[in-house]
Design a protein around this motif. Structure first.
Motif, PDB file in Angstrom:
ATOM      1  N   MET A  98       0.810  -1.172  -0.038  1.00 10.20           N
ATOM      2  CA  MET A  98      -0.104   0.090   0.000  1.00 10.20           C
ATOM      3  C   MET A  98       0.947   1.273  -0.027  1.00 10.20           C
ATOM      4  N   ASP A  99       1.836   1.284   0.710  1.00  6.18           N
ATOM      5  CA  ASP A  99       2.771   2.400   0.837  1.00  6.18           C
ATOM      6  C   ASP A  99       3.320   2.698  -0.430  1.00  6.18           C
ATOM      7  N   GLN A 100       3.982   1.484  -1.215  1.00  9.62           N
ATOM      8  CA  GLN A 100       4.492   1.708  -2.431  1.00  9.62           C
ATOM      9  C   GLN A 100       3.535   2.332  -3.307  1.00  9.62           C
ATOM     10  N   TRP A 101       2.412   1.685  -3.617  1.00 10.59           N
ATOM     11  CA  TRP A 101       1.279   2.256  -4.177  1.00 10.59           C
ATOM     12  C   TRP A 101       0.968   3.628  -4.093  1.00 10.59           C
ATOM     13  N   MET A 102       0.891   4.167  -2.936  1.00  9.56           N
ATOM     14  CA  MET A 102       0.531   5.520  -2.538  1.00  9.56           C
ATOM     15  C   MET A 102       2.082   6.510  -3.112  1.00  9.56           C
ATOM     16  N   GLU A 103       3.200   6.084  -2.841  1.00 13.04           N
ATOM     17  CA  GLU A 103       4.412   6.520  -3.312  1.00 13.04           C
ATOM     18  C   GLU A 103       4.549   6.802  -4.602  1.00 13.04           C
ATOM     19  N   SER A 104       3.789   5.826  -5.403  1.00 12.55           N
ATOM     20  CA  SER A 104       3.902   6.009  -6.999  1.00 12.55           C
ATOM     21  C   SER A 104       2.761   6.582  -7.523  1.00 12.55           C
ATOM     22  N   GLY A 105       2.180   7.232  -6.801  1.00 12.27           N
ATOM     23  CA  GLY A 105       0.712   8.071  -7.234  1.00 12.27           C
ATOM     24  C   GLY A 105      -0.476   7.509  -7.591  1.00 12.27           C
TER      25      GLY A 105
END
Length: 180
Positions: free
Chosen positions: A136-143
């Motif tokens: 989830m954090d990676q998805w949020m970080e990648s927009g």
């Protein structure tokens, strides 16, 4: 203080073209008290609330600014804070978890953030919801974009999660190797 106001008056008449009668100088006594930055109001956007939440996160509007969600992400964790209409005070709600649906690179996925009450939250309620989902954090970080739906005082609110702001020179915090 008078010196600053007189300088302002001079600058106004020199650069803007207003006359001395347009400038009002207060005769308030000078204060020897230093200005403390923490006492100044936070940067406000045109909606009348801060540009960022109390923790420095991105704000998501709920119900025409009746409430807000502050999103914090990075370092492998995500936290959502439920805030009031001014986006400055926590609002504890009766929910065991929040579900966030995100879309990234054509894939849609839902993530659950369990309640993680703050010390000041009323018993049985929470204003903070957290996840240690690295995905989830990676998805949020990648927009990634999506929505969070929650109930506050019996009313349903949907917050649209998007990264429509300019990331040029924008810092979400310490995110080494962070690209959008």
């Amino acid at each position: 203080m008078k010196t600053h106001l007189l300088t302002l008056a001079l600058a106004c008449t020199t650069f803007v073209g207003c006359s001395e009668k347009d400038v009002q100088v207060s005769e308030a006594p000078e204060s020897s008290e230093p200005i403390v930055m923490d006492e100044l109001p936070p940067m406000m956007d045109m909606g009348g609330h801060p540009e960022h939440g109390p923790h420095g996160g991105e704000l998501v509007e709920l119900g025409k600014e009746a409430f807000h969600i502050e999103m914090m992400h990075g370092s492998g964790a995500v936290a959502l804070y439920v805030l009031d209409g001014s986006a400055t005070k926590p609002v504890a709600i009766e929910a065991e978890k929040l579900t966030v649906s995100l879309k990234h690179d054509g894939e849609v996925k839902s993530f659950e953030l369990p309640a993680n009450p703050q010390a000041e939250d009323e018993s049985g309620k929470s204003s903070r919801f957290t996840s240690t989902s690295i995905e989830m954090d990676q998805w949020m970080e990648s927009g990634a974009e999506g929505a969070v739906i929650l109930q506050i005082d019996g009313k349903s609110f949907t917050g649209k999660i998007s990264h429509d702001h300019d990331h040029e020179g924008h810092d979400h915090g310490s995110h080494e190797g962070h690209n959008h």
